[in-house]
Structure formats: C-alpha cells, structure tokens
Design a protein around this motif. Structure first.
Motif, mmCIF file in Angstrom:
data_model
loop_
_atom_site.group_PDB
_atom_site.id
_atom_site.type_symbol
_atom_site.label_atom_id
_atom_site.label_comp_id
_atom_site.label_asym_id
_atom_site.label_seq_id
_atom_site.Cartn_x
_atom_site.Cartn_y
_atom_site.Cartn_z
ATOM 1 N N ASP A 170 0.847 -1.195 0.000
ATOM 2 C CA ASP A 170 0.000 0.000 0.000
ATOM 3 C C ASP A 170 0.880 1.242 0.000
ATOM 4 O OD1 ASP A 170 0.931 0.351 2.599
ATOM 5 O OD2 ASP A 170 -0.999 -0.058 3.571
ATOM 6 N N GLU A 171 0.265 2.411 0.082
ATOM 7 C CA GLU A 171 1.010 3.661 -0.011
ATOM 8 C C GLU A 171 2.006 3.840 1.126
ATOM 9 O OE1 GLU A 171 -2.533 6.068 -0.273
ATOM 10 O OE2 GLU A 171 -2.126 6.566 -2.370
ATOM 11 N N ALA A 172 1.758 3.158 2.246
ATOM 12 C CA ALA A 172 2.661 3.263 3.403
ATOM 13 C C ALA A 172 3.754 2.193 3.377
ATOM 14 C CB ALA A 172 1.848 3.148 4.698
ATOM 15 N N GLY A 173 3.724 1.344 2.355
ATOM 16 C CA GLY A 173 4.744 0.291 2.249
ATOM 17 C C GLY A 173 4.388 -1.003 2.946
ATOM 18 N N ASN A 174 3.153 -1.127 3.422
ATOM 19 C CA ASN A 174 2.716 -2.387 4.026
ATOM 20 C C ASN A 174 2.399 -3.401 2.924
ATOM 21 O OD1 ASN A 174 2.578 -1.336 6.813
ATOM 22 N ND2 ASN A 174 0.904 -0.098 6.013
ATOM 23 N N ASP A 175 2.863 -4.630 3.104
ATOM 24 C CA ASP A 175 2.691 -5.655 2.080
ATOM 25 C C ASP A 175 1.403 -6.452 2.276
ATOM 26 O OD1 ASP A 175 5.079 -4.907 0.979
ATOM 27 O OD2 ASP A 175 6.241 -6.518 1.909
ATOM 28 N N PHE A 176 0.810 -6.882 1.153
ATOM 29 C CA PHE A 176 -0.443 -7.633 1.201
ATOM 30 C C PHE A 176 -0.439 -8.764 0.180
ATOM 31 C CE2 PHE A 176 -1.506 -3.450 2.845
ATOM 32 C CZ PHE A 176 -2.271 -3.750 3.960
ATOM 33 N N ASN A 177 -1.092 -9.835 0.561
ATOM 34 C CA ASN A 177 -1.384 -10.936 -0.360
ATOM 35 C C ASN A 177 -2.769 -10.663 -0.940
ATOM 36 O OD1 ASN A 177 -1.341 -13.455 -1.637
ATOM 37 N ND2 ASN A 177 -2.290 -14.467 0.108
ATOM 38 N N ILE A 178 -2.888 -10.741 -2.275
ATOM 39 C CA ILE A 178 -4.156 -10.430 -2.946
ATOM 40 C C ILE A 178 -4.632 -11.661 -3.702
ATOM 41 C CG2 ILE A 178 -5.283 -8.939 -4.669
ATOM 42 C CD1 ILE A 178 -3.180 -6.795 -4.015
ATOM 43 N N ASN A 179 -5.910 -11.938 -3.643
ATOM 44 C CA ASN A 179 -6.472 -13.048 -4.408
ATOM 45 C C ASN A 179 -6.029 -12.928 -5.867
ATOM 46 O OD1 ASN A 179 -8.821 -13.893 -6.374
ATOM 47 N ND2 ASN A 179 -9.085 -15.145 -4.553
ATOM 48 N N GLY A 180 -5.463 -14.028 -6.412
ATOM 49 C CA GLY A 180 -4.886 -13.999 -7.753
ATOM 50 C C GLY A 180 -5.877 -13.655 -8.850
ATOM 51 N N ASP A 181 -7.117 -14.121 -8.703
ATOM 52 C CA ASP A 181 -8.135 -13.836 -9.724
ATOM 53 C C ASP A 181 -8.504 -12.356 -9.731
ATOM 54 O OD1 ASP A 181 -8.443 -16.560 -10.591
ATOM 55 O OD2 ASP A 181 -9.540 -16.942 -8.748
ATOM 56 N N ILE A 182 -8.728 -11.802 -8.532
ATOM 57 C CA ILE A 182 -9.075 -10.387 -8.423
ATOM 58 C C ILE A 182 -7.931 -9.523 -8.961
ATOM 59 C CG2 ILE A 182 -9.503 -8.514 -6.766
ATOM 60 C CD1 ILE A 182 -10.952 -10.671 -5.018
ATOM 61 N N PHE A 183 -6.713 -9.874 -8.581
ATOM 62 C CA PHE A 183 -5.503 -9.172 -9.021
ATOM 63 C C PHE A 183 -5.414 -9.178 -10.545
ATOM 64 C CE2 PHE A 183 -0.968 -8.938 -9.931
ATOM 65 C CZ PHE A 183 -0.426 -8.127 -8.948
ATOM 66 N N ALA A 184 -5.587 -10.360 -11.139
ATOM 67 C CA ALA A 184 -5.469 -10.507 -12.597
ATOM 68 C C ALA A 184 -6.532 -9.710 -13.339
ATOM 69 C CB ALA A 184 -5.559 -11.984 -12.979
ATOM 70 N N GLY A 185 -7.762 -9.749 -12.834
ATOM 71 C CA GLY A 185 -8.861 -9.025 -13.477
ATOM 72 C C GLY A 185 -8.622 -7.520 -13.503
ATOM 73 N N LYS A 186 -8.062 -7.001 -12.409
ATOM 74 C CA LYS A 186 -7.785 -5.561 -12.326
ATOM 75 C C LYS A 186 -6.655 -5.163 -13.279
ATOM 76 C CE LYS A 186 -10.510 -4.209 -8.808
ATOM 77 N NZ LYS A 186 -11.466 -3.103 -8.865
ATOM 78 N N VAL A 187 -5.626 -6.026 -13.383
ATOM 79 C CA VAL A 187 -4.521 -5.726 -14.304
ATOM 80 C C VAL A 187 -5.008 -5.807 -15.752
ATOM 81 C CG1 VAL A 187 -2.213 -6.429 -15.091
ATOM 82 C CG2 VAL A 187 -2.769 -6.497 -12.644
ATOM 83 N N ALA A 188 -5.823 -6.821 -16.051
ATOM 84 C CA ALA A 188 -6.398 -6.954 -17.404
ATOM 85 C C ALA A 188 -7.228 -5.727 -17.757
ATOM 86 C CB ALA A 188 -7.268 -8.212 -17.487
ATOM 87 N N ALA A 189 -7.995 -5.246 -16.787
ATOM 88 C CA ALA A 189 -8.833 -4.061 -17.003
ATOM 89 C C ALA A 189 -7.970 -2.831 -17.281
ATOM 90 C CB ALA A 189 -9.717 -3.826 -15.780
ATOM 91 N N ALA A 190 -6.904 -2.665 -16.493
ATOM 92 C CA ALA A 190 -6.040 -1.490 -16.652
ATOM 93 C C ALA A 190 -5.308 -1.507 -17.991
ATOM 94 C CB ALA A 190 -5.031 -1.429 -15.505
ATOM 95 N N LEU A 191 -4.900 -2.689 -18.431
ATOM 96 C CA LEU A 191 -4.189 -2.822 -19.707
ATOM 97 C C LEU A 191 -5.145 -2.797 -20.904
ATOM 98 C CD1 LEU A 191 -1.558 -5.587 -18.860
ATOM 99 C CD2 LEU A 191 -1.048 -3.239 -19.546
ATOM 100 N N LYS A 192 -6.455 -2.949 -20.607
ATOM 101 C CA LYS A 192 -7.469 -3.028 -21.665
ATOM 102 C C LYS A 192 -7.070 -4.060 -22.731
ATOM 103 C CE LYS A 192 -9.880 1.352 -21.185
ATOM 104 N NZ LYS A 192 -9.503 1.591 -19.800
ATOM 105 N N VAL A 193 -6.754 -5.265 -22.254
ATOM 106 C CA VAL A 193 -6.341 -6.340 -23.159
ATOM 107 C C VAL A 193 -7.501 -6.727 -24.077
ATOM 108 C CG1 VAL A 193 -4.613 -7.249 -21.559
ATOM 109 C CG2 VAL A 193 -6.941 -8.147 -21.471
ATOM 110 N N ASP A 194 -7.187 -7.398 -25.172
ATOM 111 C CA ASP A 194 -8.237 -7.875 -26.073
ATOM 112 C C ASP A 194 -8.939 -9.089 -25.478
ATOM 113 O OD1 ASP A 194 -7.805 -6.152 -28.553
ATOM 114 O OD2 ASP A 194 -5.794 -6.928 -28.199
ATOM 115 N N ASP A 195 -8.137 -9.998 -24.887
ATOM 116 C CA ASP A 195 -8.698 -11.201 -24.265
ATOM 117 C C ASP A 195 -8.116 -11.389 -22.875
ATOM 118 O OD1 ASP A 195 -10.279 -12.151 -26.469
ATOM 119 O OD2 ASP A 195 -8.440 -12.851 -27.432
ATOM 120 N N TYR A 196 -8.991 -11.676 -21.922
ATOM 121 C CA TYR A 196 -8.571 -12.035 -20.561
ATOM 122 C C TYR A 196 -8.937 -13.500 -20.369
ATOM 123 C CZ TYR A 196 -8.826 -12.416 -15.439
ATOM 124 O OH TYR A 196 -8.683 -12.828 -14.142
ATOM 125 N N ILE A 197 -7.924 -14.342 -20.174
ATOM 126 C CA ILE A 197 -8.127 -15.785 -20.078
ATOM 127 C C ILE A 197 -7.860 -16.255 -18.654
ATOM 128 C CG2 ILE A 197 -7.285 -18.037 -20.864
ATOM 129 C CD1 ILE A 197 -6.470 -16.641 -23.495
#
Length: 281
Positions: A170-197
């Motif tokens: 986070d902004e304060a430097g605290n580390d977090f484990n994030i659900n892989g599916d949620i993480f991937a969906g957000k990155v796919a959204a930000a990159l505006k990929v053609d296909d998210y598999i």
C-alpha cells in the motif's frame, strides 16, 4: 522503434494461471509453448499467477496454521513472509525459467515491483444470523487500489513477457497478499487487453456439472447476476468477478478455459474456437 513495435504486435492477452494447472512440470512447459506460439503470431502476453497448493505446503512446513473465514485465508505477517517467499522465490522463478527455455524473454515481477499494483487492506464483511454485517480483519490480505501499467507496457513493447504474481504494497509500504483472480482481473482491465483468459481445471461453467452438454458457452454482463445465484459458487465466484471487472473496463472477451488442456489457449485466441465459457458485454 516504436512504429516497428506497433506493427509487430496486433493484440494483447492476459492469462491468469494457477491451481491444478500448475501442478505438473510438463503441463507448465506445454503452456509456455502455447504462449510462445501466441507471441510468434504477434500477440503480447502478460501472465498473472497465484500458487495456492505451493502456499499450503510452505505454511505447513513452517508450522503456520491456515485459517479461513468464508473462503478467505487469514494472513498473519509470519504467513505473508512464507507466502511471498513461495510465490516470488519458488513459483515465479520456476515459471520464468520454463518460459525462457521455451524461447520467450520472461521477466518475473510482483505487484510491488515498480509499484505496478498499489494495494489497500481488505476487510471481509460477513453477515450473522441477525443479518447484520460484521467486519473481519483478515490480516495482510489486500485488494487492488490502483494499477500502473507503465512498466508492463514498456516490457511488452520491447518483446518481454511479464510474469506477475499477486503480492503488492500500500502507499505506506505495508505488504499484502491479494487473491490472484481479483488481481489478474484488475490488471487486465487497466491494460485493456483484447482477451482475458482464466485458466482453471474444468472446461468452463456448467448448468449441470459435469455433463458436457450443459456447458454455458456464452454469458453477457446483463445475464451474469442470474448465474451468481445458481451455478457460480465457491472458487468460481472470484474468477467470474474478475472476468466481470475486466469486461466492464473495456476488455473485449473474458473466458474460462481448461488449463490442463493447453491447446485450448491457442484454439481460442488464434482460431477463435467456441470453447470454455466466454463473458462479453
């Protein structure tokens, strides 16, 4: 240089990889081969991975008990240390090695690197018998606050394949484990990929699992709420939520494919075969 890159790469795909599809070394090699095939056909690929089975093993060996609240793992600072070691030092490093052997130029990253992903603490809300919501502290479990695509685009446009795991600060430097599916969906959204598999260990969503005739081949965003009440349950919930996030952000197609059958990746992307369960607008 930039003009050449734009001509070379015609599409962009993000693949979420994890679970049983990661259990076999041979399977990982086959998936790497399919991703190389996509790359050779002018398609940029980002791979996001988790590593549930590997995390379970490392926590057990460290004598750290796994506690779950409504399917969410409580993550103490001690557990997070083991999780990060496993995801970055074991799983990510292994995938980078396999991908490089397949002829790709893989770069191993977590969300912390270059602040690709900025996290926020996740609070789990559970409703008791009275129906009132209770806030549960899950420890070092996070959500995605923001995705910075600059480093990923720099790598992609120079012929590298980012292999990204779901740890972020986070902004304060605290580390977090994030659900892989949620993480991937957000990155796919930000990159505006053609296909998210999303690679899972089944052929998609079924009205009557495992009857192959009952597979749901296509869902729209409008129809999705109805399926959450019936066939989307358990581990499929975060997978479909991540698909929903991606499509809402402008990704053309999100799809559930069977990761134990690597040829489904190229069949879907290159040959446009109707396989798995596809979500569109």
């Amino acid at each position: 240089m930039q003009e050449d890159n734009k001509k070379k790469y015609s599409r962009r795909v993000l693949i979420k990889y994890g679970g049983n599809a990661m259990s076999s070394h041979k399977l990982k090699e086959q998936i790497a081969g399919k991703i190389k095939e996509l790359y050779d056909n002018g398609i940029q690929v980002v791979l996001v991975h988790g590593g549930g089975p590997f995390i379970e093993k490392s926590l057990k060996e460290a004598g750290i008990k796994s506690e779950f609240f409504n399917g969410q793992r409580f993550t103490s600072p001690e557990a997070l240390e083991q999780i990060e070691k496993t995801l970055k030092g074991e799983v990510n490093a292994s995938l980078v090695n396999i991908f490089n052997k397949a002829g790709l130029k893989a770069v191993g990253l977590s969300g912390k690197d270059g602040q690709v992903v900025l996290a926020k603490k996740r609070w789990h809300l559970s409703s008791g018998e009275s129906g009132e919501g209770t806030k549960l502290d899950l420890g070092q479990v996070g959500d995605v606050l923001k995705v910075n695509t600059k480093l990923l685009l720099l790598l992609l446009d120079n012929g590298f394949t980012p292999v990204l795991t779901c740890i972020a600060s986070d902004e304060a430097g605290n580390d977090f484990n994030i659900n892989g599916d949620i993480f991937a969906g957000k990155v796919a959204a930000a990159l505006k990929v053609d296909d998210y598999i999303v690679l899972t260990d089944v052929d998609g969503l079924f009205l009557n699992y495992p009857d192959p005739k009952s597979i749901i081949s296509h869902i729209t965003l409008e129809d999705l709420p109805e399926y959450y009440k019936s066939v989307i349950q358990g581990g499929m919930i975060p997978k479909m939520e991540s698909c929903e996030t991606a499509v809402q952000a402008g990704v053309q197609r999100s799809v559930l494919l069977n990761g134990t059958e690597p040829e489904q990746i190229t069949n879907f992307v290159l040959e446009n075969q109707k396989i798995g369960t596809t979500l569109t607008k």
